[in-house]
Design a protein around this motif. Structure first.
Motif, PDB file in Angstrom:
ATOM      1  N   MET A   1      -7.350  28.219  12.751  1.00 49.21           N
ATOM      2  CA  MET A   1      -8.102  28.512  13.962  1.00 49.21           C
ATOM      3  C   MET A   1      -7.565  29.797  14.611  1.00 49.21           C
ATOM      4  N   PHE A   2      -6.678  29.639  15.600  1.00 48.88           N
ATOM      5  CA  PHE A   2      -6.138  30.821  16.250  1.00 48.88           C
ATOM      6  C   PHE A   2      -5.059  31.441  15.367  1.00 48.88           C
ATOM      7  N   ASN A   3      -4.715  32.680  15.634  1.00 47.33           N
ATOM      8  CA  ASN A   3      -3.757  33.418  14.821  1.00 47.33           C
ATOM      9  C   ASN A   3      -2.332  33.010  15.199  1.00 47.33           C
ATOM     10  N   HIS A   4      -1.739  32.121  14.402  1.00 50.79           N
ATOM     11  CA  HIS A   4      -0.403  31.616  14.696  1.00 50.79           C
ATOM     12  C   HIS A   4       0.669  32.680  14.519  1.00 50.79           C
ATOM     13  N   GLU A   5       0.422  33.634  13.639  1.00 52.14           N
ATOM     14  CA  GLU A   5       1.449  34.637  13.339  1.00 52.14           C
ATOM     15  C   GLU A   5       1.837  35.435  14.577  1.00 52.14           C
ATOM     16  N   VAL A   6       0.874  35.747  15.418  1.00 53.64           N
ATOM     17  CA  VAL A   6       1.181  36.572  16.589  1.00 53.64           C
ATOM     18  C   VAL A   6       1.676  35.730  17.765  1.00 53.64           C
ATOM     19  N   LEU A   7       1.583  34.388  17.651  1.00 57.01           N
ATOM     20  CA  LEU A   7       2.012  33.498  18.734  1.00 57.01           C
ATOM     21  C   LEU A   7       3.273  32.725  18.398  1.00 57.01           C
ATOM     22  N   ASP A   8       3.720  32.799  17.150  1.00 53.68           N
ATOM     23  CA  ASP A   8       4.822  31.958  16.688  1.00 53.68           C
ATOM     24  C   ASP A   8       6.179  32.577  17.032  1.00 53.68           C
ATOM     25  N   PHE A   9       6.453  32.631  18.329  1.00 48.16           N
ATOM     26  CA  PHE A   9       7.766  33.066  18.799  1.00 48.16           C
ATOM     27  C   PHE A   9       8.119  32.236  20.034  1.00 48.16           C
ATOM     28  N   GLU A  10       9.405  32.093  20.281  1.00 52.59           N
ATOM     29  CA  GLU A  10       9.850  31.323  21.434  1.00 52.59           C
ATOM     30  C   GLU A  10      10.385  32.246  22.523  1.00 52.59           C
ATOM     31  N   VAL A  11      10.355  31.730  23.737  1.00 54.23           N
ATOM     32  CA  VAL A  11      10.837  32.471  24.900  1.00 54.23           C
ATOM     33  C   VAL A  11      12.034  31.734  25.480  1.00 54.23           C
ATOM     34  N   GLU A  12      13.026  32.474  25.956  1.00 58.78           N
ATOM     35  CA  GLU A  12      14.224  31.874  26.525  1.00 58.78           C
ATOM     36  C   GLU A  12      14.641  32.618  27.788  1.00 58.78           C
ATOM     37  N   LYS A  13      15.471  31.956  28.583  1.00 61.98           N
ATOM     38  CA  LYS A  13      16.038  32.589  29.771  1.00 61.98           C
ATOM     39  C   LYS A  13      17.351  33.287  29.406  1.00 61.98           C
ATOM     40  N   PHE A  14      17.718  34.286  30.205  1.00 60.37           N
ATOM     41  CA  PHE A  14      19.031  34.921  30.021  1.00 60.37           C
ATOM     42  C   PHE A  14      19.554  35.393  31.372  1.00 60.37           C
ATOM     43  N   ASP A  15      20.876  35.492  31.470  1.00 60.22           N
ATOM     44  CA  ASP A  15      21.507  35.897  32.721  1.00 60.22           C
ATOM     45  C   ASP A  15      21.258  37.380  33.002  1.00 60.22           C
ATOM     46  N   LEU A  16      21.152  37.717  34.264  1.00 63.51           N
ATOM     47  CA  LEU A  16      20.944  39.097  34.678  1.00 63.51           C
ATOM     48  C   LEU A  16      22.259  39.730  35.116  1.00 63.51           C
ATOM     49  N   PHE A  17      22.364  41.031  34.895  1.00 65.35           N
ATOM     50  CA  PHE A  17      23.530  41.789  35.332  1.00 65.35           C
ATOM     51  C   PHE A  17      23.067  43.031  36.079  1.00 65.35           C
ATOM     52  N   ALA A  18      23.851  43.452  37.033  1.00 64.25           N
ATOM     53  CA  ALA A  18      23.526  44.640  37.817  1.00 64.25           C
ATOM     54  C   ALA A  18      24.701  45.612  37.776  1.00 64.25           C
ATOM     55  N   PRO A  19      24.448  46.933  37.832  1.00 63.85           N
ATOM     56  CA  PRO A  19      25.536  47.921  37.771  1.00 63.85           C
ATOM     57  C   PRO A  19      26.241  48.091  39.112  1.00 63.85           C
ATOM     58  N   ASP A  20      27.521  48.412  39.034  1.00 56.04           N
ATOM     59  CA  ASP A  20      28.252  48.838  40.226  1.00 56.04           C
ATOM     60  C   ASP A  20      29.123  50.031  39.837  1.00 56.04           C
ATOM     61  N   ASP A  21      30.073  50.424  40.678  1.00 56.63           N
ATOM     62  CA  ASP A  21      30.856  51.635  40.438  1.00 56.63           C
ATOM     63  C   ASP A  21      31.776  51.540  39.221  1.00 56.63           C
ATOM     64  N   VAL A  22      32.129  50.321  38.842  1.00 57.01           N
ATOM     65  CA  VAL A  22      33.079  50.165  37.733  1.00 57.01           C
ATOM     66  C   VAL A  22      32.451  49.556  36.480  1.00 57.01           C
ATOM     67  N   GLY A  23      31.194  49.249  36.530  1.00 60.59           N
ATOM     68  CA  GLY A  23      30.543  48.646  35.360  1.00 60.59           C
ATOM     69  C   GLY A  23      29.338  47.819  35.758  1.00 60.59           C
ATOM     70  N   VAL A  24      29.349  46.566  35.348  1.00 58.46           N
ATOM     71  CA  VAL A  24      28.254  45.661  35.703  1.00 58.46           C
ATOM     72  C   VAL A  24      28.840  44.345  36.185  1.00 58.46           C
ATOM     73  N   TYR A  25      28.063  43.616  36.962  1.00 63.82           N
ATOM     74  CA  TYR A  25      28.492  42.304  37.432  1.00 63.82           C
ATOM     75  C   TYR A  25      27.329  41.329  37.295  1.00 63.82           C
ATOM     76  N   PRO A  26      27.611  40.047  37.097  1.00 65.77           N
ATOM     77  CA  PRO A  26      26.531  39.065  36.922  1.00 65.77           C
ATOM     78  C   PRO A  26      25.777  38.832  38.227  1.00 65.77           C
ATOM     79  N   VAL A  27      24.454  38.709  38.118  1.00 66.99           N
ATOM     80  CA  VAL A  27      23.596  38.403  39.262  1.00 66.99           C
ATOM     81  C   VAL A  27      23.506  36.891  39.400  1.00 66.99           C
ATOM     82  N   SER A  28      23.625  36.389  40.612  1.00 64.62           N
ATOM     83  CA  SER A  28      23.544  34.944  40.837  1.00 64.62           C
ATOM     84  C   SER A  28      22.199  34.412  40.354  1.00 64.62           C
ATOM     85  N   SER A  29      22.261  33.266  39.688  1.00 66.25           N
ATOM     86  CA  SER A  29      21.014  32.655  39.203  1.00 66.25           C
ATOM     87  C   SER A  29      20.129  32.206  40.353  1.00 66.25           C
ATOM     88  N   ASN A  30      20.694  32.089  41.546  1.00 65.36           N
ATOM     89  CA  ASN A  30      19.875  31.751  42.713  1.00 65.36           C
ATOM     90  C   ASN A  30      18.873  32.847  43.028  1.00 65.36           C
TER      91      ASN A  30
END
Length: 300
Positions: A1-30
């Motif tokens: 029926m529908f084209n499974h090849e173009v839909l057959d992938f999964e999505v996931e969450k990942f942590d965010l990071f933001a830059p500062d003067d010395v590198g990067v730091y983790p962004v609160s999940s809140n």
């Protein structure tokens, strides 16, 4: 029926990071988390920590099973699958030329179609319509008869089983032996008072522990009427251009869709375990369709 090849992938969450003067730091999940494809690691957007991912293939599998179970003639059926923004959004279209016909208010020939689109990054809410159209848009019906709809946020109140059932019921309308009966349901007006009376005497009926009289389960009745109003607003009104609770009534088809939608949701607790309530609810819907209260709507 529908084209499974173009839909057959999964999505996931990942942590965010933001830059500062010395590198990067983790962004609160809140504040939020990122959303990306597992296969390519392509970022798709930023969502809340509580965002519940529904994988595309889980949706598509349910849609295809429902189309198969509906009994619709798939001869020369056309299936189109579109993926946008690297997988952030998808759009599905299915056309069923074997069932080309006219129905409801339209006198010219129309073709049954299913249109569905959704997104992982919340730019598109869940939008699904099954019906007989000359043309349609995603906010309301331009010209044609809508037999089923879904509209809502990507993860709020979204149920793959319930979605599939709506497609199946619309397919039964189009292809089933009860076509003439269902046409009558679609055209038979039902006021809100009649709908309340129907559900009070059938699906929402309970025995009061004090008086031992048959009364309405107010929570269940409220949920059924909310769905009835939404069905009427989208199927027979102006869709999202109608404000909520402004529709005065609907049809027997609205009541039928409200009942079948209710039957696909919920669980009941028995002892210490949860049991799927779907078989019990489906039996109650079957009894509703055979009740005198339902039959009286045809004679009203």
């Amino acid at each position: 029926m529908f084209n499974h090849e173009v839909l057959d992938f999964e999505v996931e969450k990942f942590d965010l990071f933001a830059p500062d003067d010395v590198g990067v730091y983790p962004v609160s999940s809140n504040i939020g988390v990122g959303l990306r494809r597992k296969d390519t690691m392509q970022p798709l957007g930023i969502v809340s920590e509580n965002y519940e991912i529904v994988q595309y293939m889980d949706i598509v599998d349910g849609v295809e099973q429902a189309i198969t179970r509906s009994g619709m003639d798939l001869t020369d059926a056309e299936f189109e699958t579109n993926v946008y923004d690297d997988g952030a959004k998808i759009e599905l279209t299915a056309k069923f030329p074997a069932h080309e016909q006219s129905i409801g208010k339209e006198s010219d020939t129309v073709k049954p179609e299913l249109k569905f689109r959704t997104s992982q990054n919340r730019t598109w809410a869940n939008n699904m319509m099954v019906g007989l159209w000359r043309s349609a848009c995603y906010n309301t019906l331009v010209n044609g008869d809508k037999l089923a709809y879904i509209y809502g946020r990507h993860t709020k109140n979204f149920n793959v089983s319930g979605f599939a059932t709506k497609i199946q019921k619309a397919g039964e309308f189009i292809a089933g032996d009860g076509m003439n009966e269902m046409r009558t349901w679609y055209d038979t007006k039902v006021s809100r008072d009649q709908a309340i009376n129907l559900f009070t005497k059938t699906l929402a009926r309970r025995t009061d522990n004090v008086t031992r009289k048959k009364v309405a389960n107010k929570v269940m009745l409220s949920n059924l009427m909310k769905t009835f109003d939404e069905e009427s607003r989208h199927l027979h009104g102006k869709g999202n251009y109608d404000k909520y609770a402004r529709t005065d009534g609907g049809t027997m088809w609205s009541a039928y869709n409200a009942a079948t939608w209710w039957s696909t949701h919920g669980q009941t607790r028995q002892g210490s375990s949860l049991h799927n309530a779907k078989p019990i609810r489906e039996e109650k819907v079957r009894k509703m369709l055979g009740s005198d209260t339902w039959k009286e709507l045809l004679d009203a």
